[in-house]
Design an enzyme around this catalytic site. Structure first.
Site, PDB file in Angstrom:
ATOM      1  N   SER A 196      34.034   8.223  38.928  1.00  0.00           N
ATOM      2  CA  SER A 196      35.675   7.816  39.252  1.00  0.00           C
ATOM      3  C   SER A 196      35.874   7.977  40.459  1.00  0.00           C
ATOM      4  O   SER A 196      35.452   7.035  41.426  1.00  0.00           O
ATOM      5  CB  SER A 196      36.223   8.916  38.196  1.00  0.00           C
ATOM      6  OG  SER A 196      37.520   8.536  38.058  1.00  0.00           O
TER       7      SER A 196
ATOM      8  N   HIS B  24      35.918   6.920  29.510  1.00  0.00           N
ATOM      9  CA  HIS B  24      36.063   7.135  30.979  1.00  0.00           C
ATOM     10  C   HIS B  24      34.906   8.069  31.233  1.00  0.00           C
ATOM     11  O   HIS B  24      34.079   8.317  32.205  1.00  0.00           O
ATOM     12  CB  HIS B  24      37.414   7.664  31.756  1.00  0.00           C
ATOM     13  CG  HIS B  24      37.403   7.717  32.966  1.00  0.00           C
ATOM     14  ND1 HIS B  24      37.170   6.488  33.514  1.00  0.00           N
ATOM     15  CD2 HIS B  24      37.504   8.763  33.668  1.00  0.00           C
ATOM     16  CE1 HIS B  24      37.326   6.947  35.103  1.00  0.00           C
ATOM     17  NE2 HIS B  24      37.524   8.089  35.154  1.00  0.00           N
TER      18      HIS B  24
END
Length: 258
Positions: A96, A230
């Protein structure tokens, strides 16, 4: 384990030993994350690889330090830490926010230190050249917590414990500010190979977003898609580690003198 000076020890964690000369992988956490997120990765990859995890200021044992709110400034600090310990064939992994940070550190290593990373592994993040306006860092505390919960990025016990959560929020907000105010500056592509990992139902990254990392290297590019969101990494850690070790150990065996 390597013996670091006081400055390096502040920034870098090594959880498991590796033999001298082992290929190194430096891991950079997501927004709100800490070095300990990579403890299972280190356990999985050691002792074949020397796994190092970066600890950002403003969390855990660095709680009293100001959080970094500028991603390029944070990349500069990480570069300064890694430069003297990077060795000949460093590899970087970032998830991320950590993916963009790893990319900027790789740029500095190539351009300023003349060190071409063995590999750049980017996870759960669109290519830096793809810009979207995101303002999560401007939300109130409830809105920020809701975002983190929606991505399942922070341990549920932390989110459930009000005291711990109150201590963690400044770091989470600072990290979101850093990544959301980051502006990519065009430049020559990296020379090192890039592998992009994503979850197939990640609300933040599409396959097209991940494929755009191809534009950022003149070397080889690979895209691996796993089931999940995610934080697909939490359920596919072994498979991801197999990909990392396969690529790094193969490259290591072809290095002159290896």
């Amino acid at each position: 384990m390597a013996v670091f000076d006081e400055f390096t020890s502040l920034w870098v964690r090594e959880f498991h030993p590796a033999p001298p000369g082992a290929a190194t992988l430096t891991c950079l956490p997501h927004a709100g994350g800490s070095a300990s997120f990579y403890f299972p990765v280190s356990r999985q990859l050691s002792p074949a690889l020397a796994v190092r995890a970066v600890q950002y200021p403003g969390r855990q044992d660095r709680l009293k330090e100001p959080c970094a709110e500028d991603l390029l400034a944070l990349a500069r600090k990480v570069f300064e830490v890694l430069r003297p310990i990077s060795g000949a064939r460093p590899a970087l992994f970032g998830h991320s926010m950590g993916a963009v940070l790893a990319f900027e550190v790789a740029r500095m290593l190539e351009r300023e230190a003349g060190v071409v990373p063995a590999h750049l592994f980017v996870s759960g993040r669109r290519a830096p050249s793809i810009h979207r306006q995101e303002l999560v860092h401007q939300r109130d505390d409830a809105g920020l917590i809701a975002e983190v919960r929606s991505l399942a990025g922070t341990d549920s016990q932390v989110l459930a414990d009000e005291e711990i959560l109150r201590m963690a929020l400044p770091a989470i907000r600072g990290d979101y500010r850093a990544i959301e105010t980051y502006v990519y500056q065009p430049g020559p592509p990296l020379s090192c190979p890039i592998t992009s990992f994503i979850g197939d139902v990640d609300p933040r990254v599409t396959i097209e977003d991940a494929q755009a990392w191809r534009e950022h290297t003149s070397g080889e590019f690979d895209l691996k898609v796993f089931s999940g969101g995610h934080f697909y990494l939490n359920t596919h850690r072994e498979a991801v580690c197999d990909q990392i070790s396969g690529k790094l150990l193969a490259a290591d065996s072809h290095w002159p003198g290896a």
